[in-house]
Design a protein around this motif. Structure first.
Motif, PDB file in Angstrom:
ATOM      1  N   GLY A 161       3.747  -1.096  -7.304  1.00 54.37           N
ATOM      2  CA  GLY A 161       3.209  -2.020  -8.307  1.00 54.37           C
ATOM      3  C   GLY A 161       2.552  -3.319  -7.692  1.00 54.37           C
ATOM      4  O   GLY A 161       2.529  -3.518  -6.444  1.00 54.37           O
ATOM      5  N   GLU A 162       2.250  -4.251  -8.538  1.00 51.24           N
ATOM      6  CA  GLU A 162       1.953  -5.592  -8.096  1.00 51.24           C
ATOM      7  C   GLU A 162       2.989  -6.560  -7.605  1.00 51.24           C
ATOM      8  O   GLU A 162       4.117  -6.705  -7.994  1.00 51.24           O
ATOM      9  CB  GLU A 162       1.266  -6.147  -9.382  1.00 51.24           C
ATOM     10  N   ALA A 163       2.939  -6.978  -6.506  1.00 48.72           N
ATOM     11  CA  ALA A 163       3.781  -7.715  -5.751  1.00 48.72           C
ATOM     12  C   ALA A 163       3.420  -9.419  -5.897  1.00 48.72           C
ATOM     13  O   ALA A 163       2.190  -9.596  -5.921  1.00 48.72           O
ATOM     14  CB  ALA A 163       4.046  -7.536  -4.326  1.00 48.72           C
ATOM     15  N   ALA A 164       4.555  -9.886  -6.064  1.00 47.35           N
ATOM     16  CA  ALA A 164       4.188 -11.615  -6.133  1.00 47.35           C
ATOM     17  C   ALA A 164       5.161 -12.261  -5.203  1.00 47.35           C
ATOM     18  O   ALA A 164       6.413 -12.096  -5.285  1.00 47.35           O
ATOM     19  CB  ALA A 164       4.467 -11.871  -7.695  1.00 47.35           C
TER      20      ALA A 164
ATOM     21  N   ASP B 218       0.846  -1.171  -0.011  1.00 53.93           N
ATOM     22  CA  ASP B 218      -0.019   0.087  -0.001  1.00 53.93           C
ATOM     23  C   ASP B 218       0.629   1.170  -0.005  1.00 53.93           C
ATOM     24  O   ASP B 218       0.179   2.444   0.232  1.00 53.93           O
ATOM     25  CB  ASP B 218      -0.789   0.047   1.317  1.00 53.93           C
ATOM     26  N   VAL B 219       2.061   1.026  -0.039  1.00 50.35           N
ATOM     27  CA  VAL B 219       3.023   2.365  -0.076  1.00 50.35           C
ATOM     28  C   VAL B 219       2.604   3.383  -1.401  1.00 50.35           C
ATOM     29  O   VAL B 219       2.732   2.644  -2.676  1.00 50.35           O
ATOM     30  CB  VAL B 219       4.555   2.132  -0.062  1.00 50.35           C
ATOM     31  N   ALA B 220       2.331   4.486  -1.134  1.00 46.39           N
ATOM     32  CA  ALA B 220       1.674   5.188  -2.248  1.00 46.39           C
ATOM     33  C   ALA B 220       2.723   6.335  -2.321  1.00 46.39           C
ATOM     34  O   ALA B 220       3.444   6.936  -1.504  1.00 46.39           O
ATOM     35  CB  ALA B 220       0.369   5.885  -1.951  1.00 46.39           C
ATOM     36  N   MET B 221       2.858   6.984  -3.608  1.00 46.89           N
ATOM     37  CA  MET B 221       3.393   8.201  -4.031  1.00 46.89           C
ATOM     38  C   MET B 221       5.012   8.046  -3.843  1.00 46.89           C
ATOM     39  O   MET B 221       5.588   8.921  -3.597  1.00 46.89           O
ATOM     40  CB  MET B 221       2.819   9.344  -3.041  1.00 46.89           C
TER      41      MET B 221
ATOM     42  N   ILE C  91       1.373 -15.720  -3.077  1.00 47.55           N
ATOM     43  CA  ILE C  91       0.517 -14.577  -3.564  1.00 47.55           C
ATOM     44  C   ILE C  91       1.250 -14.477  -4.921  1.00 47.55           C
ATOM     45  O   ILE C  91       2.162 -13.700  -5.023  1.00 47.55           O
ATOM     46  CB  ILE C  91       0.857 -13.405  -2.659  1.00 47.55           C
ATOM     47  N   PRO C  92       0.418 -14.675  -6.118  1.00 52.50           N
ATOM     48  CA  PRO C  92       1.073 -14.643  -7.272  1.00 52.50           C
ATOM     49  C   PRO C  92       0.908 -13.312  -7.805  1.00 52.50           C
ATOM     50  O   PRO C  92       1.621 -13.061  -8.564  1.00 52.50           O
ATOM     51  CB  PRO C  92       0.319 -15.634  -8.194  1.00 52.50           C
ATOM     52  N   ARG C  93      -0.112 -12.587  -7.167  1.00 53.65           N
ATOM     53  CA  ARG C  93      -0.338 -11.284  -7.721  1.00 53.65           C
ATOM     54  C   ARG C  93      -1.170 -10.387  -6.706  1.00 53.65           C
ATOM     55  O   ARG C  93      -2.193 -10.651  -6.438  1.00 53.65           O
ATOM     56  CB  ARG C  93      -1.144 -11.336  -9.110  1.00 53.65           C
ATOM     57  N   GLN C  94      -0.563  -9.476  -5.938  1.00 54.22           N
ATOM     58  CA  GLN C  94      -1.258  -8.807  -4.960  1.00 54.22           C
ATOM     59  C   GLN C  94      -1.091  -7.251  -5.742  1.00 54.22           C
ATOM     60  O   GLN C  94      -0.041  -6.613  -5.600  1.00 54.22           O
ATOM     61  CB  GLN C  94      -0.652  -8.832  -3.840  1.00 54.22           C
ATOM     62  N   PHE C  95      -2.348  -6.823  -6.007  1.00 55.03           N
ATOM     63  CA  PHE C  95      -2.540  -5.361  -6.244  1.00 55.03           C
ATOM     64  C   PHE C  95      -1.875  -4.511  -5.336  1.00 55.03           C
ATOM     65  O   PHE C  95      -2.179  -4.584  -4.257  1.00 55.03           O
ATOM     66  CB  PHE C  95      -3.914  -5.226  -6.787  1.00 55.03           C
ATOM     67  N   GLN C  96      -1.656  -3.345  -6.170  1.00 52.68           N
ATOM     68  CA  GLN C  96      -1.054  -2.265  -5.108  1.00 52.68           C
ATOM     69  C   GLN C  96      -2.149  -1.581  -4.504  1.00 52.68           C
ATOM     70  O   GLN C  96      -3.707  -1.794  -4.880  1.00 52.68           O
ATOM     71  CB  GLN C  96      -0.418  -1.291  -5.922  1.00 52.68           C
ATOM     72  N   TYR C  97      -1.946  -0.884  -3.173  1.00 52.38           N
ATOM     73  CA  TYR C  97      -3.126  -0.256  -2.423  1.00 52.38           C
ATOM     74  C   TYR C  97      -4.125  -1.349  -1.752  1.00 52.38           C
ATOM     75  O   TYR C  97      -5.224  -1.117  -1.496  1.00 52.38           O
ATOM     76  CB  TYR C  97      -4.005   0.527  -3.213  1.00 52.38           C
ATOM     77  N   THR C  98      -3.550  -2.558  -1.625  1.00 49.88           N
ATOM     78  CA  THR C  98      -4.364  -3.713  -0.958  1.00 49.88           C
ATOM     79  C   THR C  98      -3.488  -4.519   0.211  1.00 49.88           C
ATOM     80  O   THR C  98      -2.312  -4.097   0.264  1.00 49.88           O
ATOM     81  CB  THR C  98      -4.754  -4.686  -2.021  1.00 49.88           C
TER      82      THR C  98
END
Length: 702
Positions: free
Chosen positions: A230-233, A222-225, A250-257
């Motif tokens: 980006g997406e973490a795997a 969730d780190v922004a700015m 976790i094959p794909r964790q969207f940013q801001y989650t």
């Protein structure tokens, strides 16, 4: 789980003859002696004597009056229990408002119940646990490695317990003889996450006097700015006391989650579950923590059974899933997740049932997967906090915000499976945090409140960049919004500000944002009154059909104004008192030409063809009939939860303002035969079963 599914399950579980099998909360023990504060009910899980239950508890002003004081606890038969109080927020008079409580419980067989009373004590419980002895031989290690053994990646490990010791010395969450708890966090290096630098580990660690070690580990991308988000795997593992306690790929964790789990161990294995704590919902309402729900009707057994089945399904435990939350929040219609609280949370408050609690807590965890968590490593007091408009006055998190600082440095991915919408957003975390004290759920609540502001278009005046000044500038979530969007955004700001500890670095901005909005609305009242005329009291807002007003959106807004007023916000109280002219008056204007039943219609006319307020009840009534929107003497235009919503706002007006007129209107509507206002309707869907003071059922068992 959508509301219609829960209702269908409830109907299937009805007993022969159409009656509903209803579950009611067991009456709490009576707080009957001098100094007594509140009674609770413990429900056994089969654990040993001395198991420590940790929970959150709100208090009325003055009930726990002294700084440095604590609590006493006794069973209904008078036997004392060790108890620990860690106060997090205080009323203006200095008395405790909300605290984390730890209670050493008696041995209770599974399903058995025992009343317990909390009383104010002159002194705190005593010194904290001996860490040297408690940590000897214990282990809590998190490992993160690249998913699939990605080339160039490297495993990252963090030993939580040394960091826990340091955090306890600096900023404990709990500190006493029954429990010590603190937070440790660290940035996860990009080499372990597929090359992105936006993943954080946030772990809340606790030791309890019963020998249990608890870790709530959250992986927050969730780190922004900042660059390289980006997406973490990755693959994550938590080892506690030599055993794998948590493992996920976790094959794909969207940013801001984010996602996380709470796990407890003892030296021999998994920690036994402590007794379940059933709160006194009537006392919580008196403390202005929650709405005043009806406790007499109960909740349909079928609804609770369906929730119990859901939490045991194989997919429930998976990380980053929706767990019955409506992921496309723009969807309208009957939804079990929209209201002052969600339907599962209302069922939890009304019954104390562990099945409703497990479902609501599961959804609180799942809220982490909604991409509205924006962490600013330099926010708050400088050491990290949720994005706010003090540091980012131009930020619009919508994709149309453009490049940073106008928009997010990394835009939200378009295929997350979620569509957030402020007009239909649920509050998934306030009640779960209130009742459990789990700090990660406060994170989710604060993040959503931040999103409510930065997801609004920041016009130059709205963020103060043109030099304009005034109440609410920079944080306004009402102006130009749908009324329901304003209602739910202010609900989030209000709840997050109220729940945040007094020393929380995010609290000043959250409190200022909530107060600024109420002050802005209050400042508009003279102008709105002049424009609206005799029937004044409705909040202007955007709505898709020209010339009409949906009264139920005003009811939504009233629920937020009422809780803020009951918590002491004078501007919110003034707004609610102004709204009462419309909210109550719609049921008392029949002799002026407005049909009484139209107070709960889906739509009523409120503007002329030229866009001017109609100004009088007679003109509104005439125009409503002319546009075929009127119920007349029936209820054909109220086929939905619209009468429930009107009842809820009338109850809130009665409670918050002591309005006899609101009480009278409530009594009329409750007996008028409007759709979905029978006891069995509320038992199957208690989301809006909010009642005036004195109508909520019995208070305690002697």
């Amino acid at each position: 789980m959508r509301r219609r599914d829960l209702l269908a399950a409830a109907a299937a579980c009805a007993v022969p003859g159409g009656a509903v099998a209803q579950v009611r909360a067991p009456a709490p023990a009576c707080a009957s002696q001098p100094g007594d504060v509140v009674g609770l009910v413990l429900e056994g899980t089969g654990g040993p004597a001395g198991s420590v239950a940790v929970f959150g508890q709100a208090f009325r002003p003055g009930d726990v009056p002294n700084r440095g004081a604590g609590l006493r606890a006794r069973l209904a038969d008078g036997r004392p229990l060790p108890v620990q109080l860690d106060v997090k927020t205080r009323h203006p008079d200095g008395s405790a408002r909300w605290a984390v409580v730890a209670l050493a419980c008696p041995a209770l067989s599974r399903g058995s119940r025992q009343g317990v009373v909390l009383s104010a004590a002159v002194e705190a419980a005593g010194p904290p646990l001996d860490l040297t002895a408690a940590l000897a031989g214990r282990q809590a290690i998190v490992t993160v490695r690249p998913a699939g053994g990605a080339a160039g990646g490297a495993e990252w490990r963090m030993d939580l317990l040394p960091a826990f010791r340091a955090a306890l010395a600096e900023a404990p969450w709990q500190s006493g003889p029954l429990a010590v708890a603190a937070r440790v966090s660290a940035a996860v290096p990009a080499s372990a996450t597929g090359g992105v630098a936006s993943l954080r580990l946030v772990a809340d660690v606790a030791l309890r006097a019963d020998g249990s070690l608890w870790v709530e580990a959250w992986f927050r991308n969730d780190v922004a700015m900042r660059p390289n988000g980006g997406e973490a795997a990755y693959a994550a593992q938590l080892v506690m006391d030599g055993r794998v306690a948590l493992e996920a790929r976790i094959p794909r964790q969207f940013q801001y989650t984010g996602w996380g789990r709470l796990i407890g161990t003892v030296r021999e294995g998994a920690a036994p579950a402590p007794p379940w704590v059933r709160h006194d919902a009537a006392y919580l309402a008196d403390a202005a923590a929650v709405a005043r729900y009806d406790l007499a009707t109960g909740v349909d057994e079928g609804v609770l059974a369906r929730m119990g089945q859901a939490v045991t399904s194989p997919g429930w435990a998976a990380a980053l899933t929706g767990r019955g939350i409506t992921q496309d929040m723009a969807q309208t219609g009957g939804r079990a997740d929209i209201g002052p609280a969600t339907m599962p949370q209302a069922a939890w408050l009304i019954t104390g049932d562990p099945r409703a609690a497990a479902y609501a807590l599961g959804q609180a965890e799942a809220a982490g997967s909604i991409p509205w968590h924006y962490w600013d490593p330099s926010g708050g007091s400088g050491a990290g906090g949720w994005i706010d408009t003090r540091r980012w006055p131009r930020l619009w998190s919508d994709g149309r915000g453009g490049p940073a600082p106008g928009g997010l440095m990394q835009p939200i991915a378009g295929d997350t499976g979620w569509r957030a919408d402020c007009a239909h957003q649920p509050d998934l975390n306030f009640v779960p945090f209130l009742l459990t004290g789990r700090r990660a759920l406060l994170d989710n609540l604060q993040a959503q409140a931040s999103w409510c502001v930065v997801s609004q278009w920041p016009s130059p005046m709205a963020r103060g960049t043109s030099g304009a000044a005034g109440p609410g500038e920079g944080v306004n979530v009402v102006r130009g919004n749908q009324v329901r969007g304003a209602a739910w955004s202010l609900r989030q700001l209000e709840n997050a500000a109220w729940a945040s500890p007094d020393n929380d670095p995010d609290r000043p901005w959250l409190r200022a944002a909530a107060a600024g909005n109420w002050a802005w609305i209050r400042a508009q009242i003279p102008g709105w009154t002049a424009a609206q005329g005799e029937a004044h009291g409705w909040i202007p807002g955007e709505y898709g059909t020209p010339g009409v007003l949906p009264p139920w959106q005003q009811d939504y807004f009233a629920s937020t104004a009422a809780i803020a007023a009951r918590r002491g916000d004078e501007a919110a109280r003034a707004v609610l008192a102004w709204m009462a002219n419309f909210l109550v008056g719609r049921f008392g204007a029949a002799n002026r030409g407005f049909a009484r039943n139209d107070g709960a219609a889906y739509l009523i006319a409120n503007l002329s063809s030229a866009g001017q307020s109609l100004g009088s009840w007679a003109a509104i009534g005439d125009a409503t009939r002319a546009r075929a929107l009127s119920n007349g003497g029936g209820w054909s235009k109220s086929e939905g939860d619209y009468a429930q919503l009107a009842l809820a706002s009338l109850a809130a007006l009665s409670d918050a303002l002591g309005s006899e007129e609101a009480e009278q209107a409530y009594a009329w509507l409750a007996g008028a035969g409007a759709p979905f206002t029978r006891p069995q309707d509320f038992a199957r869907d208690p989301t809006f079963h909010i009642v005036p003071r004195g109508r909520g059922g019995s208070r305690c068992a002697s």
